[in-house]
Scaffold this active site. Structure first.
Site, short mmCIF file in Angstrom:
data_model
loop_
_atom_site.label_atom_id
_atom_site.label_comp_id
_atom_site.label_asym_id
_atom_site.label_seq_id
_atom_site.Cartn_x
_atom_site.Cartn_y
_atom_site.Cartn_z
N SER A 1 1.15 -0.94 -0.17
CA SER A 1 0.27 -0.30 -0.08
C SER A 1 0.80 1.40 0.19
CB SER A 1 -1.20 0.20 0.90
OG SER A 1 -1.38 -0.97 1.65
N1 SAH Z 1 -1.18 -4.85 4.01
C1 SAH Z 1 -0.55 -4.70 2.70
C2 SAH Z 1 -1.23 -4.53 1.92
C3 SAH Z 1 -1.39 -5.57 0.50
S1 SAH Z 1 -2.12 -5.68 -0.56
C4 SAH Z 1 1.07 -4.45 2.84
O1 SAH Z 1 1.23 -3.62 3.68
O2 SAH Z 1 2.10 -4.19 1.66
C5 SAH Z 1 -3.72 -7.03 0.45
C6 SAH Z 1 -3.12 -8.34 0.25
O3 SAH Z 1 -4.76 -8.75 0.84
C7 SAH Z 1 -2.57 -9.29 -1.12
O4 SAH Z 1 -1.62 -9.79 -0.57
C8 SAH Z 1 -3.79 -10.67 -1.37
O5 SAH Z 1 -3.06 -11.16 -1.41
C9 SAH Z 1 -4.48 -10.43 0.36
N2 SAH Z 1 -5.70 -10.40 0.21
C10 SAH Z 1 -6.75 -10.15 -0.69
N3 SAH Z 1 -7.91 -11.33 -0.06
C11 SAH Z 1 -7.65 -11.89 0.80
C12 SAH Z 1 -8.11 -12.93 2.28
N4 SAH Z 1 -9.94 -12.71 1.93
N5 SAH Z 1 -7.83 -13.00 3.16
C13 SAH Z 1 -6.66 -12.66 2.97
N6 SAH Z 1 -5.38 -11.71 2.49
C14 SAH Z 1 -6.64 -11.36 1.35
#
Ligand code: SAH
Length: 215
Positions: free
Chosen positions: A64
């Site tokens: 993010s």
């Molecule tokens: N908090 C992260 C943002 C990553 S983007 C950071 O600091 O980098 C969002 C992430 O959510 C992705 O890796 C995606 O695979 C995950 N994601 C999407 N749906 C999900 C779910 N149902 N359960 C767990 N993770 C999920």
């Protein structure tokens, strides 16, 4: 990996920009000025790691944007030793910012590859209070509930009922909820003693989707 004076300087400049954009919580700004964001990115992004932008982290996912991390963290009002459930570990940057603020972090990732990468990520090991889980975040972690706080870092189609259940009374959830295919409204839900939710609405953002199941 090295955290040089140059990186530290770039981090200070990033924190100044976040302040200009309205982030006020000094504990959040302190955490962002401490956690070396370039550790969470491929080395090809080293020069740009402290720009206020999202970047690809593999598997079609992103780390993010710093402003988004700062904004969600500020809205969450994290206190030391609170139990925080994060959905969407991704690069684990947000999780480390929360752990740096002394939260007890339980973070779930649905993609095996990202989960495995994080398990072997030395920087994370310094936070014994950060636990990584492989699973579908829609289900939360019933065995570790209730949580003081829940933070969702992927675009939610709706408010996941099982996650509301796992929030303690008085607890808060910060969640970007779909308004259209690629725009989410940031919401903060506070659970009242009777189990109902008080809703607050903030700016709109653009996240990768929250998807069901593991892969
Ligand atoms: N908090 C992260 C943002 C990553 S983007 C950071 O600091 O980098 C969002 C992430 O959510 C992705 O890796 C995606 O695979 C995950 N994601 C999407 N749906 C999900 C779910 N149902 N359960 C767990 N993770 C999920």
């Amino acid at each position: 990996m090295e955290d040089s004076y140059r990186h530290k300087g770039l981090r200070r400049a990033l924190v100044d920009r976040l302040r200009e954009r309205g982030i006020r919580d000094e504990r959040v700004l302190d955490a962002i000025s401490t956690v070396p964001r370039h550790f969470f990115l491929d080395s090809v992004f080293d020069r740009v790691a402290y720009e206020d932008r999202a970047f690809p982290i593999g598997e079609g996912q992103t780390i993010s944007q710093p402003y988004t991390v700062a904004c969600q963290t500020e809205l969450l009002k994290v206190e030391p030793f609170q139990k925080v459930l994060e959905i969407g570990t991704g690069s684990a940057y947000q999780a480390c910012v929360l752990a740096q603020m002394k939260a007890r972090v339980f973070t779930i990732e649905r993609q095996r590859k990202l989960f495995d990468t994080n398990r072997n990520f030395p920087y994370i090991q310094q936070f014994p209070s950060l636990q990584l889980f492989f699973g579908d975040g829609f289900h939360g972690l019933p065995t570790f509930a209730p949580f003081d706080k829940v933070i969702i870092t992927a675009a939610a189609p709706e408010i996941p009922p099982l996650l509301v259940e796992q929030l303690r009374p008085g607890g808060m959830m910060v969640i970007p909820v779909n308004e259209s295919a690629d725009v989410q409204r940031m919401m903060r839900l506070t659970k009242r003693a009777d189990g109902s939710l008080q809703e607050e609405r903030f700016e709109t953002f653009s996240f990768v989707p929250m998807l069901e199941g593991r892969k």
